[in-house]
Scaffold this motif. Structure first.
Motif, PDB file in Angstrom:
ATOM      1  N   UNK A  89     -16.487   3.141   4.884  1.00 51.48           N
ATOM      2  CA  UNK A  89     -15.387   3.413   3.958  1.00 51.48           C
ATOM      3  C   UNK A  89     -14.255   3.994   4.795  1.00 51.48           C
ATOM      4  N   UNK A  90     -13.122   3.324   4.816  1.00 50.12           N
ATOM      5  CA  UNK A  90     -11.967   3.800   5.566  1.00 50.12           C
ATOM      6  C   UNK A  90     -10.996   4.516   4.654  1.00 50.12           C
ATOM      7  N   UNK A  91      -9.855   4.908   5.166  1.00 52.19           N
ATOM      8  CA  UNK A  91      -8.865   5.599   4.325  1.00 52.19           C
ATOM      9  C   UNK A  91      -8.489   4.800   3.079  1.00 52.19           C
ATOM     10  N   UNK A  92      -8.382   3.476   3.200  1.00 51.50           N
ATOM     11  CA  UNK A  92      -8.061   2.627   2.040  1.00 51.50           C
ATOM     12  C   UNK A  92      -8.820   1.304   2.129  1.00 51.50           C
ATOM     13  N   UNK A  93     -10.092   1.361   2.521  1.00 54.63           N
ATOM     14  CA  UNK A  93     -10.849   0.119   2.646  1.00 54.63           C
ATOM     15  C   UNK A  93     -12.347   0.357   2.493  1.00 54.63           C
ATOM     16  N   UNK A  94     -13.066  -0.726   2.210  1.00 56.85           N
ATOM     17  CA  UNK A  94     -14.529  -0.750   2.169  1.00 56.85           C
ATOM     18  C   UNK A  94     -14.955  -1.955   2.993  1.00 56.85           C
ATOM     19  N   UNK A  95     -15.823  -1.738   3.974  1.00 55.26           N
ATOM     20  CA  UNK A  95     -16.251  -2.815   4.859  1.00 55.26           C
ATOM     21  C   UNK A  95     -17.776  -2.891   4.839  1.00 55.26           C
ATOM     22  N   UNK A  96     -18.319  -4.086   4.520  1.00 56.06           N
ATOM     23  CA  UNK A  96     -19.761  -4.312   4.559  1.00 56.06           C
ATOM     24  C   UNK A  96     -20.068  -5.212   5.747  1.00 56.06           C
ATOM     25  N   UNK A  97     -20.962  -4.756   6.611  1.00 53.53           N
ATOM     26  CA  UNK A  97     -21.386  -5.491   7.796  1.00 53.53           C
ATOM     27  C   UNK A  97     -22.861  -5.835   7.636  1.00 53.53           C
ATOM     28  N   UNK A  98     -23.215  -7.102   7.805  1.00 51.49           N
ATOM     29  CA  UNK A  98     -24.590  -7.562   7.617  1.00 51.49           C
ATOM     30  C   UNK A  98     -25.262  -7.758   8.976  1.00 51.49           C
ATOM     31  N   UNK A  99     -26.339  -7.010   9.212  1.00 49.23           N
ATOM     32  CA  UNK A  99     -27.001  -7.018  10.508  1.00 49.23           C
ATOM     33  C   UNK A  99     -28.098  -8.065  10.603  1.00 49.23           C
ATOM     34  N   UNK A 109     -11.268  -1.055 -10.845  1.00 48.06           N
ATOM     35  CA  UNK A 109     -10.380  -0.377 -11.777  1.00 48.06           C
ATOM     36  C   UNK A 109      -9.699   0.753 -10.996  1.00 48.06           C
ATOM     37  N   UNK A 110      -9.133   1.720 -11.653  1.00 46.56           N
ATOM     38  CA  UNK A 110      -8.318   2.736 -10.989  1.00 46.56           C
ATOM     39  C   UNK A 110      -9.057   3.514  -9.898  1.00 46.56           C
ATOM     40  N   UNK A 111     -10.389   3.706 -10.042  1.00 45.55           N
ATOM     41  CA  UNK A 111     -11.111   4.508  -9.037  1.00 45.55           C
ATOM     42  C   UNK A 111     -12.492   3.944  -8.683  1.00 45.55           C
ATOM     43  N   UNK A 112     -12.713   2.670  -8.969  1.00 50.24           N
ATOM     44  CA  UNK A 112     -14.029   2.056  -8.745  1.00 50.24           C
ATOM     45  C   UNK A 112     -13.855   0.646  -8.190  1.00 50.24           C
ATOM     46  N   UNK A 168     -13.445   7.001  -6.358  1.00 48.58           N
ATOM     47  CA  UNK A 168     -12.595   6.850  -5.181  1.00 48.58           C
ATOM     48  C   UNK A 168     -11.286   7.589  -5.448  1.00 48.58           C
ATOM     49  N   UNK A 169     -11.230   8.842  -5.014  1.00 51.49           N
ATOM     50  CA  UNK A 169     -10.077   9.706  -5.259  1.00 51.49           C
ATOM     51  C   UNK A 169      -9.306   9.889  -3.959  1.00 51.49           C
ATOM     52  N   UNK A 170      -8.038   9.601  -3.995  1.00 48.23           N
ATOM     53  CA  UNK A 170      -7.206   9.686  -2.810  1.00 48.23           C
ATOM     54  C   UNK A 170      -6.710  11.109  -2.592  1.00 48.23           C
ATOM     55  N   UNK A 171      -6.233  11.377  -1.396  1.00 47.90           N
ATOM     56  CA  UNK A 171      -5.842  12.722  -1.001  1.00 47.90           C
ATOM     57  C   UNK A 171      -4.622  13.250  -1.741  1.00 47.90           C
ATOM     58  N   UNK A 172      -3.875  12.400  -2.391  1.00 48.16           N
ATOM     59  CA  UNK A 172      -2.704  12.839  -3.147  1.00 48.16           C
ATOM     60  C   UNK A 172      -2.942  12.561  -4.624  1.00 48.16           C
ATOM     61  N   UNK A 173      -2.667  13.544  -5.476  1.00 52.05           N
ATOM     62  CA  UNK A 173      -2.899  13.332  -6.909  1.00 52.05           C
ATOM     63  C   UNK A 173      -2.012  12.212  -7.463  1.00 52.05           C
ATOM     64  N   UNK A 174      -2.532  11.534  -8.472  1.00 54.26           N
ATOM     65  CA  UNK A 174      -1.750  10.517  -9.166  1.00 54.26           C
ATOM     66  C   UNK A 174      -1.807   9.137  -8.545  1.00 54.26           C
ATOM     67  N   UNK A 175      -2.615   8.949  -7.488  1.00 48.70           N
ATOM     68  CA  UNK A 175      -2.726   7.630  -6.876  1.00 48.70           C
ATOM     69  C   UNK A 175      -3.939   6.909  -7.457  1.00 48.70           C
ATOM     70  N   UNK A 189       0.838  -1.195   0.000  1.00 48.99           N
ATOM     71  CA  UNK A 189       0.000   0.000   0.000  1.00 48.99           C
ATOM     72  C   UNK A 189       0.871   1.241   0.000  1.00 48.99           C
ATOM     73  N   UNK A 190       0.401   2.291  -0.626  1.00 51.55           N
ATOM     74  CA  UNK A 190       1.079   3.573  -0.617  1.00 51.55           C
ATOM     75  C   UNK A 190       0.720   4.234   0.705  1.00 51.55           C
ATOM     76  N   UNK A 191       1.698   4.389   1.590  1.00 52.30           N
ATOM     77  CA  UNK A 191       1.508   4.720   2.999  1.00 52.30           C
ATOM     78  C   UNK A 191       0.564   5.841   3.364  1.00 52.30           C
ATOM     79  N   UNK A 192       0.601   6.979   2.687  1.00 53.25           N
ATOM     80  CA  UNK A 192      -0.198   8.124   3.130  1.00 53.25           C
ATOM     81  C   UNK A 192      -1.504   8.288   2.349  1.00 53.25           C
ATOM     82  N   UNK A 193      -1.855   7.339   1.520  1.00 46.28           N
ATOM     83  CA  UNK A 193      -3.086   7.431   0.731  1.00 46.28           C
ATOM     84  C   UNK A 193      -4.300   7.415   1.650  1.00 46.28           C
ATOM     85  N   UNK A 194      -5.285   8.260   1.337  1.00 46.44           N
ATOM     86  CA  UNK A 194      -6.510   8.283   2.142  1.00 46.44           C
ATOM     87  C   UNK A 194      -7.686   8.783   1.322  1.00 46.44           C
ATOM     88  N   UNK A 195      -8.836   8.147   1.541  1.00 48.48           N
ATOM     89  CA  UNK A 195     -10.092   8.578   0.926  1.00 48.48           C
ATOM     90  C   UNK A 195     -10.852   9.553   1.839  1.00 48.48           C
TER      91      UNK A 195
END
Length: 193
Positions: free
Chosen positions: A73-83, A146-149, A105-112, A19-25
């Motif tokens: 939705x976390x900085x670099x994750x998607x979590x589905x919880x079924x109730x 893909x790159x952002x989906x 899904x665009x990260x806080x730093x361009x080009x990621x 993972x690219x360390x400082x990436x965040x959504x």
């Protein structure tokens, strides 16, 4: 708990699997679409700003009433919880199976971009009763990206109460045009030999 990792072909050659360390959504406005196999159409489109911690999407069940699943939705994750226990039925329509998709899904730093995903799941998830015979068990093939989906196929699966799916995003800088040109030249050189 089961785990599977997928990487985009040729993406993030130097960073594949890391993972690219400082990436965040966090702070990004993302779009969620829900597609129904029965109609072959997108049936829901909604937006959320990613905040961490917290759930960006909490769905109420139209028939059972009350909350039935949540998406965090976390900085670099998607979590589905079924109730509750629920399923996406199979319809023999020729359409794609039912899915939920997260777009822009665009990260806080361009080009990621998303270069791969690690899919983890727990609890009981299985092909529902009307699924075709020998339909594959729930696994990494239920997630494409893909790159952002990121798309999660929920049909034709049954999710028992307490089950969950975690999609961790492997983020990398987009390969530069010069790097891609260099790789093309390297391939051409090898072919000539």
């Amino acid at each position: 708990m089961k785990v599977s990792t997928m990487l985009a072909a040729g993406a993030g050659l130097a960073l594949a699997g890391s993972a690219f360390g400082s990436a965040s959504l966090v702070g990004d406005t993302i779009q969620r679409v829900q597609y129904a196999q029965s109609s072959g159409e997108i049936v829901t489109v909604d937006f959320a700003v990613v905040s961490d911690p917290g759930y960006e999407y909490i769905d109420s069940h139209p028939f059972a009433g009350g909350e039935w699943r949540k998406f965090n939705i976390g900085p670099t994750s998607i979590h589905m919880e079924n109730l509750i226990t629920w399923f996406s039925p199979w319809f023999d329509t020729g359409n794609l199976p039912t899915y939920v998709e997260f777009r822009d899904l665009d990260f806080n730093e361009p080009g990621l971009f998303i270069a791969g995903v690690t899919v983890t799941w727990g609890g009981t998830i299985f092909a529902e009763d009307d699924a075709p015979l020998n339909y594959p068990a729930f696994g990494a093939q239920a997630v494409i990206f893909n790159a952002d989906t990121v798309r999660l196929y929920t049909g034709p699966y049954q999710f028992e109460a307490g089950s969950w799916v975690q999609i961790d995003l492997i983020v990398a800088p987009a390969p530069s045009v010069a790097l891609l040109g260099g790789l093309g030249a390297l391939v051409a050189t090898r072919r000539r030999r």
